[in-house]
Design an enzyme around this catalytic site. Sequence first.
Site, PDB file in Angstrom:
ATOM      1  N   LYS A 154     -28.379 125.281  -6.935  1.00 44.29           N
ATOM      2  CA  LYS A 154     -29.529 124.695  -7.090  1.00 44.29           C
ATOM      3  C   LYS A 154     -30.443 125.647  -8.113  1.00 44.29           C
ATOM      4  CE  LYS A 154     -32.798 123.841  -3.246  1.00 44.29           C
ATOM      5  NZ  LYS A 154     -33.217 122.258  -3.579  1.00 44.29           N
TER       6      LYS A 154
HETATM    7  N1  PMP Z   1     -29.735 117.308  -3.483  1.00 43.44           N
HETATM    8  C1  PMP Z   1     -30.670 117.894  -4.051  1.00 43.44           C
HETATM    9  C2  PMP Z   1     -30.638 117.639  -5.539  1.00 43.44           C
HETATM   10  C3  PMP Z   1     -31.472 118.797  -3.247  1.00 43.44           C
HETATM   11  O1  PMP Z   1     -32.601 119.140  -4.105  1.00 43.44           O
HETATM   12  C4  PMP Z   1     -31.365 118.749  -2.012  1.00 43.44           C
HETATM   13  C5  PMP Z   1     -32.601 119.659  -1.287  1.00 43.44           C
HETATM   14  N2  PMP Z   1     -32.048 120.996  -1.009  1.00 43.44           N
HETATM   15  C6  PMP Z   1     -30.557 118.139  -1.412  1.00 43.44           C
HETATM   16  C7  PMP Z   1     -29.452 117.240  -2.128  1.00 43.44           C
HETATM   17  C8  PMP Z   1     -30.440 118.197   0.145  1.00 43.44           C
HETATM   18  O2  PMP Z   1     -29.935 119.600   0.521  1.00 43.44           O
HETATM   19  P1  PMP Z   1     -30.501 120.317   1.845  1.00 43.44           P
HETATM   20  O3  PMP Z   1     -30.004 119.290   2.825  1.00 43.44           O
HETATM   21  O4  PMP Z   1     -29.536 121.370   1.862  1.00 43.44           O
HETATM   22  O5  PMP Z   1     -31.658 120.661   1.697  1.00 43.44           O
END
Ligand code: PMP
Length: 308
Positions: A154
């Site tokens: 991320k």
């Molecule tokens: N894909 C991206 C690009 C994101 O930014 C997020 C948000 N964190 C997600 C998927 C979903 O991830 P999560 O369920 O861990 O929040």
Amino acid sequence: MTIYVYFEGRFVPLSEAKVGIMTHALHYGTGCFEGIRAYWNADEEQLYLFRMREHYERMVRSTKVLKIKLPLSVEELCDITVELVRRNGYREDVYIRPLAYKSTQEVGVRLHGLDDGFAIYTTPFGPYLEPEGIRCRTSSWRRVSDAAIPARAKITGLYVNSALAKSEAVEEGYDEAIMLTENGHVSEGSAENLFIVSNGRLITPPLSDDILEGITRDTIIELSREEYGIVTIERSIDRSELYTANECFLCGTGAEISPVREIDRRPIGSGRVGSLTRKLQSLYSDIVHGRHPKYRHWCSPVYQKVTA
Ligand code: PMP
């Protein structure tokens, strides 16, 4: 009321947490972050952080990609987060944003030999996407490939890819973008993973299709199996499969479970919220609010119980 943040190893008022204009991460996108939600349970007068540990574990993996040293262990990060949210005294849903970044104030694109900074801020947060269903378009921007910037980490700079796609979609009158991989498979939304329901099967793109390994995605895979006996198929999805799916939804910490009613001006299924999507939405809401004993271990309470 003073809002506190965690910055450079201390809890300080938000107004005192500043970085310099020369900060490396500001110029080169060399940071990584997390997004965690805490849900207010009014009956219990309690705030629950959802799957906080898994978020920090993912952050540790992101920092490895960026050669960032986190100053704290996962346990310590969790303790500090609980303490920070408690200090801010929220009685509403909250979003928590930890950020680890290259803090050296110096010119030069690289990852090695730089200092690292770490901060956490919190903010009240309602729904990110419309829970009654959204309209999406396939983005003209391709999802950045693992060979360019790894989407499984991320990384702040990676979100330029998401922002290009999101603004294109919204400025053209849609709610969200769906990005394809370089070779044309469905990858994910700008900040959400994607699922379709097709002929009774629940399908989601594999980790190798340039997606973030979402914690909500993982939650849905587990809930579908445990509660409904549905084993999610992780395989590449073609664009045209979106059009013929019976149901489609996006999911993420921010987006929660967001039904997709329409893609590229084609209704998905009946064009209304699908039945499995609806069931998952209400189950998810119960779980994140700490109302489901079986999944209580995913919820970390912020406030200490006062016993009479
Ligand atoms: N894909 C991206 C690009 C994101 O930014 C997020 C948000 N964190 C997600 C998927 C979903 O991830 P999560 O369920 O861990 O929040």
